[in-house]
Write a protein that holds these residues in place. Structure first.
Motif, mmCIF file in Angstrom:
data_model
loop_
_atom_site.group_PDB
_atom_site.id
_atom_site.type_symbol
_atom_site.label_atom_id
_atom_site.label_comp_id
_atom_site.label_asym_id
_atom_site.label_seq_id
_atom_site.Cartn_x
_atom_site.Cartn_y
_atom_site.Cartn_z
ATOM 1 N N GLU A 240 -30.479 83.767 18.996
ATOM 2 C CA GLU A 240 -31.800 84.274 18.596
ATOM 3 C C GLU A 240 -32.191 83.769 17.217
ATOM 4 O OE1 GLU A 240 -32.287 88.460 19.523
ATOM 5 O OE2 GLU A 240 -30.723 88.262 21.041
ATOM 6 N N SER A 253 -42.296 83.305 22.243
ATOM 7 C CA SER A 253 -42.169 83.494 23.691
ATOM 8 C C SER A 253 -40.694 83.435 24.050
ATOM 9 C CB SER A 253 -42.964 82.406 24.429
ATOM 10 O OG SER A 253 -42.141 81.706 25.316
ATOM 11 N N LEU A 254 -40.356 84.029 25.200
ATOM 12 C CA LEU A 254 -38.955 84.030 25.620
ATOM 13 C C LEU A 254 -38.486 82.630 26.030
ATOM 14 C CD1 LEU A 254 -38.963 87.395 27.563
ATOM 15 C CD2 LEU A 254 -37.678 86.900 25.477
ATOM 16 N N ALA A 255 -39.430 81.674 26.119
ATOM 17 C CA ALA A 255 -39.037 80.297 26.387
ATOM 18 C C ALA A 255 -38.443 79.659 25.133
ATOM 19 C CB ALA A 255 -40.246 79.491 26.864
ATOM 20 N N TYR A 257 -37.648 81.780 22.074
ATOM 21 C CA TYR A 257 -36.758 82.753 21.441
ATOM 22 C C TYR A 257 -35.771 83.190 22.509
ATOM 23 C CZ TYR A 257 -35.089 86.666 18.697
ATOM 24 O OH TYR A 257 -34.288 87.522 17.994
ATOM 25 N N VAL A 259 -32.834 85.001 24.332
ATOM 26 C CA VAL A 259 -31.968 86.175 24.321
ATOM 27 C C VAL A 259 -30.903 85.969 25.406
ATOM 28 C CG1 VAL A 259 -33.833 87.637 23.472
ATOM 29 C CG2 VAL A 259 -33.348 87.578 25.907
ATOM 30 N N GLU B 42 -45.154 84.992 31.851
ATOM 31 C CA GLU B 42 -45.101 83.524 31.824
ATOM 32 C C GLU B 42 -43.821 82.999 32.474
ATOM 33 O OE1 GLU B 42 -45.579 82.879 27.605
ATOM 34 O OE2 GLU B 42 -43.432 83.024 27.258
ATOM 35 N N GLU B 44 -40.609 83.910 32.360
ATOM 36 C CA GLU B 44 -39.370 83.781 31.600
ATOM 37 C C GLU B 44 -38.427 84.968 31.751
ATOM 38 O OE1 GLU B 44 -38.209 81.255 30.007
ATOM 39 O OE2 GLU B 44 -39.958 79.953 30.052
ATOM 40 N N ARG B 135 -32.246 93.661 28.058
ATOM 41 C CA ARG B 135 -31.986 93.811 26.633
ATOM 42 C C ARG B 135 -31.101 95.018 26.328
ATOM 43 N NH1 ARG B 135 -31.325 90.528 22.467
ATOM 44 N NH2 ARG B 135 -33.071 90.431 21.021
#
Lengths: 336, 155
Positions: A240, A253-255, A257, A259, B42, B44, B135
């Motif tokens: 991260e 975006s999770l693309a 950032y 996790v 999107e 993800e 998470r």
């Protein structure tokens, strides 16, 4: 061999609650209906940490009710008293006591009425699992529901509330010395990693997490918090990275950032350590953040153990690890 | 606005929608099937996962016009006779759920896996849900729950 393994340990202590003289309040209402259903109006908001379950367990245990008869109304400003946020690893520790107080007073009211019903002293009675017993007797003399109905019939009080102030004194403003928090959590973690010296990729193979829970009111939930905490620590250690470009987030975006996924988080073995805390409900204290803190140092120490190089910037991305290995190679300090 | 007859969970739903609307938005906003969650919108995070002709897909990046004449299965379609699916039972019983936001997507990915591979290994389970970000749990109890649902040994 391009893959090297290492072990690392991380340890920490962490303040439970808000500390530093900041307001740290728990509060709850409780009421038992004629049919024995107990409603707890608890201000603590559950976002998955499990505080609603803990509230129900504490109420059931203290009232002597069956947990299936406990109904928790949580974090509703039209009906529940304020109990502050679920943060700072404080919910069980602070709200647990408020619920304990409310439930304890309700239990007292019920036992008082039962003593009148059976012409005995209140102290001769106890309640568990929804029934009232003469102490040490095997069979119940009444159900809590019958007693509650009696209280209502007599116009008595079958409701109560609890309020708990966990605020502490502040530290000395001149020296910053003092006891900032009501309690402290303790945790150690062991991480095993495998570092690919050709790519810089770090894989965490296993984490063992030992966390002082005071008393695990709900062991499954405690393990869940410990495992979730370790997963967040894996993210902090390896993936991260929040990138700001002149104040503009580039990792929005999770693309970008990253996790941890189910493929990145290893087996997490939980060791729940129970050291009774006199300030917590049944000796319990918070474990959520303590379970997160030691993971990253444990992983970085394990990387050092594997390759002999200290990574001091997180996350330890493959680029960073590979660059550090290349630099060590150039200095002649790295043995492949 | 176009008219769509959508086959979802064995029922036919009639609805109006723009062809470019996502299946997820139609499910949630038009049909009030709010089990599928919108996490990132999107493709993800995986919380919108549904099955399309038996295969897991991300309903947030699938246009409703691509779903005509195909079978959609959402988490609402899993219970049989009012009883939750074994995956749902195990996820609940074993602490596989904390905040619950990833849960419907995880359950649908796991359901698709078990349809194809009824006794998956732990690695196969972890691979199957790798597109579903959680998470809260650290995945441990999710994997345990899915092993229990499949009847395979739990580590």
């Amino acid at each position: 061999m391009t893959k090297k393994r290492g072990l690392g340990v991380g340890s920490m202590f962490y303040g439970i609650g808000y500390g530093f003289n900041r307001a740290d309040i728990g509060s709850a209402y409780i009421e038992m209906a004629d049919d024995g259903t107990t409603t707890v109006y608890s201000g603590a908001c559950d976002m998955g940490q499990g505080i609603m379950t803990v509230v129900a367990q504490v109420a059931a245990e203290v009232v002597g009710a069956n947990i299936d008869t406990i109904r928790v109304v949580a974090a509703d400003t039209t009906s529940t008293p304020d109990a502050g946020p679920t943060s700072g690893s404080r919910a069980t520790f602070v709200q647990g006591i408020a619920v304990h107080e409310a439930a304890s007073d309700l239990h007292d009211q019920l036992m008082q009425t039962a003593a009148g019903m059976f012409e005995c002293e209140k102290d001769e009675l106890e309640a568990h699992n929804g029934d009232v017993y003469l102490k040490d007797a095997n069979s119940p003399i009444a159900s809590l529901a019958e007693v509650a109905a009696r209280v209502h019939l007599l116009g008595g009080r079958c409701a109560s509330w609890g309020w708990h102030d966990n605020s502490t004194a502040d530290v000395d403003p001149a020296t910053s010395q003092g006891d900032a928090y009501a309690s402290y959590g303790w945790a150690s973690q062991l991480a095993e990693v495998e570092v690919d010296t050709e790519t810089g990729h770090v894989k965490v193979l296993k984490i063992v997490s030992a966390t002082d829970a005071g008393k695990a009111i709900n062991p499954v939930a405690v393990e869940g918090q410990i495992q979730g905490g370790a997963a967040m620590g894996v993210g902090y250690a390896l993936y991260e990275q929040h990138i700001l470009d002149e104040g503009v987030p580039r990792t929005d975006s999770l693309a970008f950032y990253l996790v941890p996924t189910s493929m990145d988080v290893p087996e997490i073995q939980c060791e729940i350590v129970e050291v009774y805390d006199p300030k917590g409900p049944f000796g319990a204290k918070g474990i959520a953040e303590p379970a997160t803190v030691p993971t990253t140092p444990a992983i970085l120490n394990a990387i050092y153990d594997a390759i002999g190089i200290r990574i001091t910037d997180t996350p330890a991305t493959p680029e960073r690890v590979f660059q550090a290995i290349q630099e060590a190679r150039a200095r002649g300090e790295f043995k492949d | 606005m176009e008219h769509y007859s959508l086959k979802i969970n064995g029922h036919v739903y009639e609805t109006g929608a723009e062809p470019f609307e996502s299946l997820l938005d139609v499910l949630r906003e038009k049909l009030r099937l709010t089990g599928s969650k919108k996490g990132c919108d999107e493709g993800e995070c995986g919380s919108c996962t549904v099955l399309l002709d038996g295969k897991p897909v991300l309903s947030c990046i699938l246009m409703v016009s691509d779903v005509r004449d195909r079978e959609v299965l959402t988490v609402e379609g899993l219970p049989q006779g009012g009883e939750p699916h074994p995956i749902q039972v195990e996820m609940t019983e074993r602490g596989g759920i904390q905040c619950g936001y990833c849960t419907p997507g995880i359950i649908m990915s796991a359901y698709a896996l078990l349809q194809e591979n009824p006794r998956p290994s732990e690695d196969e389970i972890r691979f199957a849900i790798a597109g579903n970000i959680c998470r809260c749990t650290g995945y441990s109890k999710i994997v345990e729950a899915l092993q229990a649902a499949a009847g395979t040994p739990i580590r």
